[in-house]
Design a protein around this motif. Structure first.
Motif, PDB file in Angstrom:
ATOM      1  N   GLN A  41      -7.528   2.414   8.505  1.00 51.72           N
ATOM      2  CA  GLN A  41      -7.741   1.008   7.802  1.00 51.72           C
ATOM      3  C   GLN A  41      -8.496  -0.054   8.729  1.00 51.72           C
ATOM      4  OE1 GLN A  41      -3.571  -0.063   7.377  1.00 51.72           O
ATOM      5  NE2 GLN A  41      -3.493   0.888   5.325  1.00 51.72           N
ATOM      6  N   TRP A  93      -3.901   0.958  -7.643  1.00 54.05           N
ATOM      7  CA  TRP A  93      -2.807   1.642  -6.698  1.00 54.05           C
ATOM      8  C   TRP A  93      -2.521   3.136  -7.263  1.00 54.05           C
ATOM      9  CZ3 TRP A  93       2.324   3.318  -6.475  1.00 54.05           C
ATOM     10  CH2 TRP A  93       2.654   3.750  -5.389  1.00 54.05           C
ATOM     11  N   ASP A 138       0.851  -1.332   0.146  1.00 48.78           N
ATOM     12  CA  ASP A 138       0.109  -0.102  -0.036  1.00 48.78           C
ATOM     13  C   ASP A 138       0.815   1.265   0.018  1.00 48.78           C
ATOM     14  OD1 ASP A 138      -2.193  -1.346  -0.201  1.00 48.78           O
ATOM     15  OD2 ASP A 138      -2.796  -1.546   2.095  1.00 48.78           O
TER      16      ASP A 138
END
Length: 468
Positions: free
Chosen positions: A252, A206, A82
């Motif tokens: 998250q 991404w 990430d």
């Protein structure tokens, strides 16, 4: 100059381009080398015990360190995916596990600590690379055939393992030091890194999440063969994360355990834990335990290697049913099949009966693992897909580390070969029950539909833009 084609569905509805096909090869090899390491080390384990006096307890320690490394690799692999991007993260970790494989092969008997360190690093690198690859795969393939292609990738990646296992079992017993050649095989992936640096493409999803719209459009053009306008896709992503400026770790977890997502997150955790323990608990012990109950080493190694043909066959067969039944029905079938076959393995009274039962079990377990690797990442929105996959696989490996270090040796010592296999079967049955009763059907769904989830729990019910 042709007009750009607007798209928010990325690759859905389109055929695979050359960059995606190359990506599939790299992903297949990454997964294949992960399994290859466990297979190769399982082959040399009884040799290390015979030649260097490594006990079951020391083997348990090595197994624990490998899976503890896998735990940390899963966590940091997901974070790297990430933060740095899918491409950089997977290549960095390929280098880590390749170099660690060389360390395994160079180990000297009077430096047992070095073997412990190398097994830890091998676990870290292989699982970190696989964690990244799992998220990477879900983002680079069309949703209508994602499960099929995932299973094909795994099948291709593991197709060489049975042949290498047969070769390795032959080489490993030729001399006292020939087992080192077996472990060197795990480092061969290093030679593909230079090609991957040039040819491998970053995930456009991404890139969109980082605001790099122009770069995402370039990747889409290379894959689809025409110019794409990704501005709408970027706008949709921005809308999905408008309630927070930065996807922090706390954000998250808020997304993962939000009202809309919490149940599926818990299902994925329980499912991954049970399946992971069931699939890995005996990986380092099978051959050693069979030798200890009286089966000849050379026959055990050869039969075990032959049974490994079930791995690619099972994964390729699962590609035919992966996208059916909402994904949950074939998962239930495969998990229950593996549970039954572990009981049959426990009842095996000859090495050849064991070989047949192990082959059939591998058909089921390989299919289930292929489905797991599709199911987990497609259960989460883009903003946390890499990290959530990493957290789940990380905690899975931590559970495996403790269970694999303690349960097999204890169960084998108290209840014998049958008892340790029944214990293994229980985990597979539990995985089937979890997914069969509580799992959300994810097959054929566009994974960007979940991007509407928000971590702003205070506004969940008052904000009309939040969708369940």
């Amino acid at each position: 100059m042709s007009e750009k084609v607007k798209t928010t569905l990325y690759f859905d509805g389109y055929k695979l381009g050359k960059p995606q096909k190359f990506f599939m090869v790299i992903a297949a090899l990454t997964y294949g080398f992960d399994l290859m390491d466990m297979s190769m080390f399982g082959i040399v384990t009884p040799i290390l015990q015979q030649n260097y006096g490594i006990t079951n307890e020391r083997l348990a320690t090595l197994n624990f360190l490998f899976f503890f490394g896998s735990f940390l690799g899963s966590i940091f692999g997901g974070i790297m995916a990430d933060k740095l991007g899918r491409k950089k993260a997977v290549l960095i970790n390929i280098c880590i596990f390749s170099l660690a494989s060389l360390m395994n092969a160079l180990w000297q008997p009077h430096h047992i600590v070095l073997l412990e360190i190398s097994r830890f690093c091998t676990g870290f690198g292989t699982m970190a690379a696989c964690t990244v690859a799992i998220a990477y795969i879900s983002e680079m393939l069309p949703s209508e055939k994602r499960g099929k292609y995932q299973s094909i990738i795994l099948g291709i990646g593991t197709f060489s393992i049975p042949f290498i296992a047969i070769l390795a079992s032959t080489i490993a017993t030729r001399s006292q030091e020939s087992w080192r050649i077996v472990l060197v095989i795990g480092a061969l992936m290093l030679f593909l890194v230079p090609f991957a640096i040039y040819f491998l493409q970053e995930s456009p999803r991404w890139l969109i999440s980082k605001g790099r719209v122009a770069d995402a459009e370039k990747v889409m053009e290379k894959c689809l063969g025409f110019e794409c306008d990704m501005s709408e896709a970027y706008k949709n992503y921005q809308d999905s994360v408008r309630n927070y400026h930065k996807i922090s770790t706390s954000a998250q977890f808020k997304i993962m355990f939000s009202k809309q997502q919490a149940k599926q997150t818990l299902v994925c955790v329980a499912f991954a834990w049970c399946l992971g323990v069931g699939n890995n608990m005996m990986s380092a012990y099978n051959q050693a335990f069979l030798v200890q109950i009286g089966f000849p080493l050379a026959i055990v190694l050869l039969v075990s290697a032959a049974a490994a043909f079930g791995q690619p066959i099972g994964e390729l067969i699962s590609s035919l049913v992966s996208d059916k039944g909402g994904r949950t029905k074939p998962i239930f079938f495969y998990c229950m099949g593996a549970a039954v076959m572990f009981v049959v393995i426990g009842l095996s009274n000859s090495v050849y009966m064991y070989g047949v039962a192990q082959f059939v079990k591998t058909l089921f377990s390989a299919g289930a693992m292929a489905l797991l690797m599709t199911y987990i990442p497609e259960s989460f929105p883009t903003s946390v897909r890499g990290s959530a996959t990493g957290y789940i696989y990380g905690t899975q490996k931590l559970i495996i580390a403790f269970v694999a270090a303690l349960l097999p040796v204890w169960a084998f010592g108290h209840f014998g070969w049958f008892g340790v296999n029944v214990a293994n079967a229980i985990f597979w049955a539990a995985a089937a029950i979890v997914i069969g009763l509580f799992g959300k059907q994810t097959a054929l769904q566009n994974i960007d539909a979940m991007n509407c989830y928000t971590c702003d729990t205070e506004n969940e019910e008052t904000n009309p833009s939040v969708e369940a």
